[in-house]
Write a protein that holds these residues in place. Structure first.
Motif: not given
Ligand code: SD4
Length: 292
Positions: A251-252, A269-273, A291-292
């Motif tokens: 993840q980056a 990847h999803p999850g970054f805010n 990627f979703k």
């Protein structure tokens, strides 16, 4: 149209960090003062296991910290692999302002800190970090795992009302890294880059994957060539994906602003805010991802 002033920072802890940065700015501080004050909040946050001395240790059980700071005129400073210092971001600023150098590491950084009057903390893991380390030691599997959902490094970039930019980045790095391992956060151009002529960018995630593509510098240069902050972040993620194997485990995420006060964010990847502070408030925003 963009916002001025504007402060962006990575992950949920960005909200209180932005609030401190904003308060500094409103009290008459410079944008540099603001981005330093902001991430100092995170460096003291005992619930954060990836920033500050309470962060997860390396595989020898020692917390070692990395940090960098930069202003849009090209001034920058950083420290890496530093122990016993509560506020590595302030030490990075001291490197920038009080030495002819950009980067000081390890024991040298500790000695410089002492000479500058920084207090040395006792070398002792926080209770949460100790618990996690003890559990890790049972298998001591040497594969630093990047948590796709929740990294905690804080990168912060800011623009003041006059169009001046600054940024900061601070971390305890990858949990259970090899002793001496340095990530992207203290590497100017990888974890952070700022140029008043163009904009600023910062990164979070697996440092090796970000260093490999000079991620933050790449984003600023793409903006210089006319990309929007969003386009530049997406292009950097594509580049990162093309230069790293086993991308499903990596993840980056990147954040960017340009000098007009427009913003961009994108992750593998999803999850970054990230937290965004403007004159209309301080709010969390979800980033898009490849990627979703
Ligand atoms: C590093 N980029 O040292 C940091 C890790 C990180 O949340 O972002 N953790 O590689």
């Amino acid at each position: 149209a963009g916002d001025k002033p504007l402060i962006l920072s990575t992950w949920n802890h960005g909200l209180p960090a932005n609030a401190d940065a904003w308060a500094k700015l409103k009290a008459g501080g410079s944008i540099l003062d603001a981005v330093e004050a902001g991430v100092k909040n995170t460096e003291l946050d005992l619930t954060n296991l990836s920033v500050g001395l309470q962060g997860l240790p390396d595989r020898e059980g020692i917390a070692t910290l990395d940090a960098s700071i930069m202003t849009g005129d090209g001034a920058c400073g950083s420290v890496a692999f530093v122990r016993q210092i509560k506020h590595p971001i302030s030490l990075a600023r001291a490197v920038m302002e009080k030495t002819p150098h950009v980067m000081i590491v390890g024991e040298g950084a500790r000695q410089f800190a002492i000479a500058q009057g920084f207090p040395l903390e006792e070398e002792k893991l926080s209770p949460n970090a100790q618990k996690a380390y003890d559990k890790w030691k049972v298998t001591s599997q040497y594969k630093p795992i990047i948590n796709i959902e929740n990294h905690d490094t804080i990168g912060m970039i800011g623009l003041d009302a006059d169009g001046k930019l600054a940024g900061s980045c601070t971390t305890s790095g990858l949990a259970y890294k090899m002793h001496g391992r340095v990530g992207d956060s203290p590497i100017i151009g990888a974890g952070l880059y700022v140029d008043d002529e163009v904009g600023a960018a910062t990164a979070t995630g697996l440092g090796e994957s970000i260093i490999r593509i000079c991620g933050s510098f790449l984003i600023v240069e793409l903006m210089r060539q006319g990309r929007t902050p969003q386009e530049a972040c997406e292009e950097a993620v594509r580049r990162l994906i093309s230069k790293n194997k086993d991308i499903k485990d990596i993840q980056a995420g990147f954040l960017a602003i340009n000098k007009e006060g427009e913003t961009g964010a994108f992750a593998v990847h999803p999850g970054f805010n990230f937290a965004k502070a403007t004159n209309s408030g301080n709010v969390m925003v979800d980033s898009g991802s490849h990627f979703k």
